[in-house]
Write an enzyme that holds these catalytic residues in place. Structure first.
Site, PDB file in Angstrom:
ATOM      1  N   CYS A 238     -51.882 -27.448 -26.446  1.00  0.00           N
ATOM      2  CA  CYS A 238     -50.845 -27.511 -27.470  1.00  0.00           C
ATOM      3  C   CYS A 238     -51.331 -27.097 -28.684  1.00  0.00           C
ATOM      4  CB  CYS A 238     -50.365 -28.834 -28.031  1.00  0.00           C
ATOM      5  SG  CYS A 238     -49.771 -29.464 -25.818  1.00  0.00           S
TER       6      CYS A 238
ATOM      7  N   CYS B 132     -46.852 -48.577 -29.057  1.00  0.00           N
ATOM      8  CA  CYS B 132     -47.071 -46.888 -28.241  1.00  0.00           C
ATOM      9  C   CYS B 132     -48.527 -47.303 -27.850  1.00  0.00           C
ATOM     10  CB  CYS B 132     -46.425 -46.393 -28.955  1.00  0.00           C
ATOM     11  SG  CYS B 132     -44.935 -46.471 -29.703  1.00  0.00           S
TER      12      CYS B 132
ATOM     13  N   CYS C 294     -44.909 -49.443 -25.009  1.00  0.00           N
ATOM     14  CA  CYS C 294     -44.105 -48.024 -24.723  1.00  0.00           C
ATOM     15  C   CYS C 294     -45.832 -46.781 -24.714  1.00  0.00           C
ATOM     16  CB  CYS C 294     -43.614 -47.448 -25.971  1.00  0.00           C
ATOM     17  SG  CYS C 294     -43.257 -45.115 -26.062  1.00  0.00           S
TER      18      CYS C 294
ATOM     19  N   CYS D 112     -37.719 -42.277 -24.730  1.00  0.00           N
ATOM     20  CA  CYS D 112     -38.480 -42.032 -25.982  1.00  0.00           C
ATOM     21  C   CYS D 112     -38.808 -40.672 -25.886  1.00  0.00           C
ATOM     22  CB  CYS D 112     -39.261 -42.968 -26.044  1.00  0.00           C
ATOM     23  SG  CYS D 112     -40.042 -42.373 -27.962  1.00  0.00           S
TER      24      CYS D 112
END
Length: 335
Positions: A70, A110, A141, A201
């Site tokens: 990425c 998260c 999460c 999400c």
């Protein structure tokens, strides 16, 4: 009701829909700014208390050495950023982070790991982490890369509340940002999460060098999923030195009003979803954040840092929210 384009005349905006066309989304982006924000705000009020914000804290449970490429990420194998590689955190470290997050006012922790995908051998530790965070009274999460259906089911059995897996950008622009996994790989993971019964999400990043049409494409992808994501994080690119986008100078520099447009369109397309101001918020002035809240954003990452980037200081957040008269949201009333 604000002035609407002809194709939207007479539409019942109170009904969530997944049959949006790409033309619909691009037309929303092209609306006059005031009309767009007014429409988003009216829809927001029909589903949420507009003066509440959900607060999440993000913790990096495994840092660096990610095999993905990425272009925006300092943890990728292609990045030249000076980042210390760290192993998977211990369960008690995560428990401590959860306790601190709760004491500071967050309602969800998260947890992110720099992995291509969750592996079977790491599952027992991840399950323990989920249990520890829930014992501290927080929603859970995780973002652990791609998920096979059987591992998604295991996370569901462990009680995981949300799984984050962003689509990042439009299907067309995606290959300019990432080549180590496909767009379909991402959609397959979202399907596995949804079918396991875990809340989804999923959002994207603004400022990757994409066009407005790409921002429309990203939101169109999310808004036409079988079920809208429960949480939709919208990130502003943080250009980290040593990452491809920062070094090439192709990312960032998105006009703040264009960012707010993106928030407003997300709110209109996915009215039941919590829309989160995520990475990049530390660089936004108070007026931009206030406009984003007016346009339908109702969640923030809350804490001094994100995975590998800084976040808006807690004291600043508390001051801004107090001035705006915004109070904490316990949970998404639409879940």
């Amino acid at each position: 009701m604000p002035s609407l384009p002809a194709q939207f005349q007479g539409r019942d905006w109170s009904i969530p829909r997944t049959d949006w066309t790409r033309h619909d989304v691009e037309t929303l982006f092209d609306m006059p700014f005031i009309d767009l924000v007014s429409l988003a705000q009216s829809i927001h009020r029909s589903w949420f208390d507009p003066n509440t914000i959900q607060r999440s804290t993000l913790v990096n449970i495994k840092t660096g050495a990610c095999p993905e490429d990425c272009k925006y990420c300092s943890q990728s194998r292609t990045a030249k950023a000076k980042l210390k590689v760290e192993p998977l955190m211990g369960v008690e470290e995560v428990r401590t982070a959860a306790r601190k997050a709760r004491e500071n006012g967050a309602t969800r922790l998260c947890m992110g790991a720099a992995w291509r995908q969750l592996r079977e051998r790491d599952l027992p530790t991840i399950v323990e982490m989920i249990g520890a965070v829930k014992e501290e009274g927080l929603q859970t999460c995780m973002t652990l890369g791609m998920l096979k259906p059987e591992l998604a089911n295991a996370l569901a059995e462990a009680g995981l509340d949300y799984y984050n897996h962003n689509v990042d950008t439009s299907p067309e622009y995606y290959k300019s940002i990432i080549s180590s996994r496909t767009y379909e790989n991402r959609l397959d993971t979202l399907k596995a999460v949804r079918e396991a019964g875990i809340r989804v999400c999923s959002g994207g990043i603004v400022g990757l060098g994409e066009s407005r049409a790409d921002r429309a494409g990203m939101l169109h992808t999310l808004a036409t999923l079988e079920t809208h994501p429960n949480s939709v994080p919208i990130n502003m690119l943080v250009g980290i030195k040593g990452t491809a986008l920062s070094d090439e100078g192709k990312g960032g520099n998105v006009d703040p009003l264009e960012f707010v447009r993106t928030i407003a369109v997300a709110r209109i397309l996915m009215p039941r979803s919590v829309v989160r101001l995520s990475a990049g918020r530390h660089a936004m002035d108070d007026s931009t954040q206030a406009l984003a809240f007016m346009a339908g954003a109702n969640s923030i990452f809350y804490g001094e840092e994100l995975l590998t980037t800084e976040n808006s200081p807690t004291a600043r957040d508390n001051d801004l929210l107090t001035r705006l008269g915004i109070t904490p949201m316990a949970q998404n009333p639409n879940d």
